[in-house]
Design a protein around this motif. Structure first.
Motif, PDB file in Angstrom:
ATOM      1  N   PHE A 197     -80.949  58.126  56.609  1.00 58.91           N
ATOM      2  CA  PHE A 197     -81.966  58.166  57.655  1.00 58.91           C
ATOM      3  C   PHE A 197     -82.688  56.828  57.675  1.00 58.91           C
ATOM      4  O   PHE A 197     -82.873  56.189  56.640  1.00 58.91           O
ATOM      5  CB  PHE A 197     -82.958  59.297  57.407  1.00 58.91           C
ATOM      6  N   SER A 198     -83.119  56.419  58.865  1.00 58.32           N
ATOM      7  CA  SER A 198     -83.810  55.143  59.017  1.00 58.32           C
ATOM      8  C   SER A 198     -85.016  55.323  59.930  1.00 58.32           C
ATOM      9  O   SER A 198     -84.870  55.786  61.076  1.00 58.32           O
ATOM     10  CB  SER A 198     -82.858  54.096  59.599  1.00 58.32           C
ATOM     11  N   PHE A 199     -86.194  54.980  59.411  1.00 60.46           N
ATOM     12  CA  PHE A 199     -87.436  55.085  60.166  1.00 60.46           C
ATOM     13  C   PHE A 199     -88.253  53.814  59.937  1.00 60.46           C
ATOM     14  O   PHE A 199     -88.125  53.167  58.895  1.00 60.46           O
ATOM     15  CB  PHE A 199     -88.256  56.300  59.705  1.00 60.46           C
ATOM     16  N   PRO A 200     -89.128  53.449  60.870  1.00 64.20           N
ATOM     17  CA  PRO A 200     -89.994  52.289  60.646  1.00 64.20           C
ATOM     18  C   PRO A 200     -90.790  52.428  59.353  1.00 64.20           C
ATOM     19  O   PRO A 200     -91.204  53.539  58.978  1.00 64.20           O
ATOM     20  CB  PRO A 200     -90.907  52.298  61.870  1.00 64.20           C
ATOM     21  N   ALA A 201     -91.023  51.311  58.686  1.00 66.65           N
ATOM     22  CA  ALA A 201     -91.681  51.334  57.377  1.00 66.65           C
ATOM     23  C   ALA A 201     -93.056  51.983  57.434  1.00 66.65           C
ATOM     24  O   ALA A 201     -93.473  52.665  56.485  1.00 66.65           O
ATOM     25  CB  ALA A 201     -91.778  49.915  56.827  1.00 66.65           C
ATOM     26  N   ASN A 202     -93.793  51.786  58.541  1.00 66.28           N
ATOM     27  CA  ASN A 202     -95.173  52.287  58.603  1.00 66.28           C
ATOM     28  C   ASN A 202     -95.259  53.764  58.958  1.00 66.28           C
ATOM     29  O   ASN A 202     -96.334  54.357  58.878  1.00 66.28           O
ATOM     30  CB  ASN A 202     -95.985  51.481  59.618  1.00 66.28           C
ATOM     31  N   TYR A 203     -94.140  54.380  59.360  1.00 61.90           N
ATOM     32  CA  TYR A 203     -94.171  55.803  59.706  1.00 61.90           C
ATOM     33  C   TYR A 203     -94.403  56.633  58.436  1.00 61.90           C
ATOM     34  O   TYR A 203     -93.850  56.331  57.371  1.00 61.90           O
ATOM     35  CB  TYR A 203     -92.859  56.237  60.351  1.00 61.90           C
ATOM     36  N   ASN A 204     -95.197  57.685  58.550  1.00 58.81           N
ATOM     37  CA  ASN A 204     -95.381  58.609  57.439  1.00 58.81           C
ATOM     38  C   ASN A 204     -94.176  59.546  57.401  1.00 58.81           C
ATOM     39  O   ASN A 204     -93.879  60.233  58.387  1.00 58.81           O
ATOM     40  CB  ASN A 204     -96.691  59.374  57.596  1.00 58.81           C
ATOM     41  N   THR A 205     -93.503  59.549  56.263  1.00 54.91           N
ATOM     42  CA  THR A 205     -92.191  60.179  56.150  1.00 54.91           C
ATOM     43  C   THR A 205     -92.146  61.094  54.930  1.00 54.91           C
ATOM     44  O   THR A 205     -92.623  60.739  53.849  1.00 54.91           O
ATOM     45  CB  THR A 205     -91.099  59.098  56.024  1.00 54.91           C
ATOM     46  N   CYS A 206     -91.542  62.272  55.118  1.00 54.97           N
ATOM     47  CA  CYS A 206     -91.435  63.237  54.028  1.00 54.97           C
ATOM     48  C   CYS A 206     -90.260  64.159  54.301  1.00 54.97           C
ATOM     49  O   CYS A 206     -89.658  64.147  55.386  1.00 54.97           O
ATOM     50  CB  CYS A 206     -92.728  64.040  53.877  1.00 54.97           C
ATOM     51  N   LEU A 207     -89.912  64.972  53.314  1.00 55.48           N
ATOM     52  CA  LEU A 207     -88.893  65.997  53.506  1.00 55.48           C
ATOM     53  C   LEU A 207     -89.205  67.171  52.606  1.00 55.48           C
ATOM     54  O   LEU A 207     -89.965  67.063  51.641  1.00 55.48           O
ATOM     55  CB  LEU A 207     -87.483  65.444  53.240  1.00 55.48           C
ATOM     56  N   ILE A 208     -88.610  68.314  52.931  1.00 57.14           N
ATOM     57  CA  ILE A 208     -88.713  69.488  52.075  1.00 57.14           C
ATOM     58  C   ILE A 208     -87.321  70.099  51.952  1.00 57.14           C
ATOM     59  O   ILE A 208     -86.578  70.200  52.942  1.00 57.14           O
ATOM     60  CB  ILE A 208     -89.753  70.495  52.608  1.00 57.14           C
ATOM     61  N   VAL A 209     -86.956  70.458  50.718  1.00 51.68           N
ATOM     62  CA  VAL A 209     -85.650  71.062  50.466  1.00 51.68           C
ATOM     63  C   VAL A 209     -85.780  72.566  50.712  1.00 51.68           C
ATOM     64  O   VAL A 209     -86.337  73.300  49.901  1.00 51.68           O
ATOM     65  CB  VAL A 209     -85.162  70.772  49.041  1.00 51.68           C
ATOM     66  N   VAL A 210     -85.289  73.002  51.857  1.00 45.70           N
ATOM     67  CA  VAL A 210     -85.388  74.404  52.274  1.00 45.70           C
ATOM     68  C   VAL A 210     -84.382  75.265  51.511  1.00 45.70           C
ATOM     69  O   VAL A 210     -84.643  76.427  51.201  1.00 45.70           O
ATOM     70  CB  VAL A 210     -85.164  74.511  53.797  1.00 45.70           C
ATOM     71  N   GLU A 211     -83.242  74.686  51.219  1.00 50.81           N
ATOM     72  CA  GLU A 211     -82.198  75.407  50.476  1.00 50.81           C
ATOM     73  C   GLU A 211     -81.383  74.389  49.685  1.00 50.81           C
ATOM     74  O   GLU A 211     -81.128  73.280  50.158  1.00 50.81           O
ATOM     75  CB  GLU A 211     -81.287  76.157  51.452  1.00 50.81           C
ATOM     76  N   GLY A 212     -80.987  74.753  48.462  1.00 46.71           N
ATOM     77  CA  GLY A 212     -80.084  73.920  47.700  1.00 46.71           C
ATOM     78  C   GLY A 212     -80.774  72.927  46.787  1.00 46.71           C
ATOM     79  O   GLY A 212     -81.896  73.151  46.290  1.00 46.71           O
ATOM     80  N   GLU A 213     -80.111  71.782  46.587  1.00 39.75           N
ATOM     81  CA  GLU A 213     -80.581  70.748  45.671  1.00 39.75           C
ATOM     82  C   GLU A 213     -80.006  69.415  46.135  1.00 39.75           C
ATOM     83  O   GLU A 213     -78.821  69.330  46.458  1.00 39.75           O
ATOM     84  CB  GLU A 213     -80.107  71.072  44.250  1.00 39.75           C
ATOM     85  N   ILE A 214     -80.853  68.383  46.169  1.00 40.19           N
ATOM     86  CA  ILE A 214     -80.402  67.094  46.686  1.00 40.19           C
ATOM     87  C   ILE A 214     -80.811  65.953  45.765  1.00 40.19           C
ATOM     88  O   ILE A 214     -81.699  66.103  44.931  1.00 40.19           O
ATOM     89  CB  ILE A 214     -80.955  66.818  48.108  1.00 40.19           C
ATOM     90  N   LYS A 215     -80.148  64.835  45.969  1.00 43.73           N
ATOM     91  CA  LYS A 215     -80.512  63.575  45.324  1.00 43.73           C
ATOM     92  C   LYS A 215     -80.940  62.615  46.430  1.00 43.73           C
ATOM     93  O   LYS A 215     -80.332  62.578  47.501  1.00 43.73           O
ATOM     94  CB  LYS A 215     -79.312  63.015  44.566  1.00 43.73           C
ATOM     95  N   VAL A 216     -82.007  61.842  46.178  1.00 37.69           N
ATOM     96  CA  VAL A 216     -82.501  60.872  47.151  1.00 37.69           C
ATOM     97  C   VAL A 216     -82.207  59.464  46.636  1.00 37.69           C
ATOM     98  O   VAL A 216     -82.527  59.133  45.488  1.00 37.69           O
ATOM     99  CB  VAL A 216     -84.014  61.042  47.393  1.00 37.69           C
ATOM    100  N   ASN A 217     -81.581  58.641  47.494  1.00 41.06           N
ATOM    101  CA  ASN A 217     -81.194  57.280  47.130  1.00 41.06           C
ATOM    102  C   ASN A 217     -80.307  57.325  45.889  1.00 41.06           C
ATOM    103  O   ASN A 217     -79.440  58.187  45.775  1.00 41.06           O
ATOM    104  CB  ASN A 217     -82.429  56.393  46.975  1.00 41.06           C
ATOM    105  N   ASP A 218     -80.504  56.435  44.948  1.00 43.23           N
ATOM    106  CA  ASP A 218     -79.647  56.377  43.759  1.00 43.23           C
ATOM    107  C   ASP A 218     -80.319  56.989  42.535  1.00 43.23           C
ATOM    108  O   ASP A 218     -79.961  56.686  41.399  1.00 43.23           O
ATOM    109  CB  ASP A 218     -79.259  54.928  43.459  1.00 43.23           C
ATOM    110  N   SER A 219     -81.273  57.870  42.778  1.00 42.44           N
ATOM    111  CA  SER A 219     -81.994  58.494  41.674  1.00 42.44           C
ATOM    112  C   SER A 219     -81.060  59.360  40.829  1.00 42.44           C
ATOM    113  O   SER A 219     -80.103  59.954  41.333  1.00 42.44           O
ATOM    114  CB  SER A 219     -83.139  59.352  42.217  1.00 42.44           C
ATOM    115  N   ASP A 220     -81.365  59.442  39.533  1.00 46.49           N
ATOM    116  CA  ASP A 220     -80.640  60.352  38.651  1.00 46.49           C
ATOM    117  C   ASP A 220     -81.252  61.745  38.666  1.00 46.49           C
ATOM    118  O   ASP A 220     -80.712  62.673  38.063  1.00 46.49           O
ATOM    119  CB  ASP A 220     -80.651  59.818  37.208  1.00 46.49           C
ATOM    120  N   GLU A 221     -82.386  61.876  39.350  1.00 49.21           N
ATOM    121  CA  GLU A 221     -83.095  63.153  39.392  1.00 49.21           C
ATOM    122  C   GLU A 221     -82.694  63.944  40.641  1.00 49.21           C
ATOM    123  O   GLU A 221     -82.614  63.392  41.745  1.00 49.21           O
ATOM    124  CB  GLU A 221     -84.609  62.910  39.408  1.00 49.21           C
TER     125      GLU A 221
END
Length: 290
Positions: A197-221
């Motif tokens: 996903f790509s959004f302007p840097a100044n936009y307030n951005t968030c997500l919620i995991v409604v179902e399942g499990e995800i990794k964001v970017n190259d995180s190990d978490e």
């Protein structure tokens, strides 16, 4: 384009009931670091994690209540909701559907479990979001957008698809009209599915995991189900990857740099406008709803 990094990850806090039909975890504005000014134009998010309601002859829900100065967006994942408002809007929100109500100058509203769902009971899971309006639009006429899932544009991605409710994703515009620039997507990914996903840097951005499990970017978490992710206001791009079948709600919006005066169901710019809203409500100017 630079990477948009995670600022914080929030587990769901204690649940509470809104009326007797909506068991929710509030993220915006009650959690530390998620106040209205930080998250604008998103000024409230109640997340109804999956919860099983037993059958009931009397539909559970929330009785008649007013709104002024913002929009309410309800996204259904499990269960069905019926609703009505004093501006003539109303209908049924089924699984995968979205209700986008512009309260603006003021409406009375009620929402409750749809009759057949109430009688059978079942799993219930929804998100309600409040989207602020700029001062010039707060007293505009109320309106309603009933968005059935079949009408929501969908973009295929690696081992999944993205529903474009509002804004633009990979060149495809969403179905909802908005007063300020807002992106609102549901990403449906199978195990191993990923997308950027790509959004302007100044936009307030968030997500919620409604179902399942995800990794964001190259995180190990891994980010678990029902968890909320806040992104920094730097960088533009981030990637999500699903560890299992997952649904992720993604939000990004241009901040509205105006004062916020909020009290109960009214969100305006000044305390005087809040007092006027109470006066108009008590004077019956929001219409009539049984």
């Amino acid at each position: 384009m630079s990477i948009k990094a995670i600022e914080a990850v929030y587990p769901p806090g204690p649940a509470h009931f809104v009326g007797d039909g909506f068991r929710v975890h509030n993220f915006i504005p009650s959690r530390h670091g998620l106040d209205m000014q930080r998250m604008t134009p998103f000024i409230m998010m109640d997340y109804g994690a999956k919860f099983h309601f037993p059958p009931s002859d009397a539909p559970r829900g929330v009785g008649v209540h007013p709104h002024r100065g913002f929009e309410t967006v309800t996204i259904a994942y499990k269960g069905r909701v019926a609703h009505h408002d004093s501006a003539g809007g109303g209908g049924i929100i089924g699984e995968g559907d979205v209700q986008w109500m512009t309260a603006a100058s003021g409406v009375l509203h009620k929402e409750y479990h749809e009759e057949s769902f109430s009688q059978t009971g079942g799993d219930f899971q929804m998100v309600q979001l409040w989207v602020n309006l700029p001062s010039k639009d707060k007293m505009s006429a109320p309106k309603y957008q009933a968005i059935e899932n079949t009408s929501i544009p969908k973009v295929l991605v690696d081992n999944g698809y993205v529903e474009v409710i509002a804004g633009t994703f990979n060149g495809l515009d969403g179905i909802a009209s908005t007063f300020t620039p807002i992106h609102l997507f549901n990403a449906h990914l199978q195990a191993g599915g990923k997308t950027v996903f790509s959004f302007p840097a100044n936009y307030n951005t968030c997500l919620i995991v409604v179902e399942g499990e995800i990794k964001v970017n190259d995180s190990d978490e891994w980010v678990n189900q029902d968890h909320f992710v806040l992104f920094e206001n730097e960088g533009e791009n981030f990637q999500i990857e699903a560890n299992e079948k997952s649904i992720v709600l993604i939000l990004s919006g241009e901040p509205i740099h105006e004062p916020i005066a909020a009290h109960g169901p009214f969100v305006m710019n000044t305390r005087q406008e809040i007092m006027q809203a109470f006066h108009d409500f008590e004077a019956g100017k929001f219409g009539v709803l049984d």
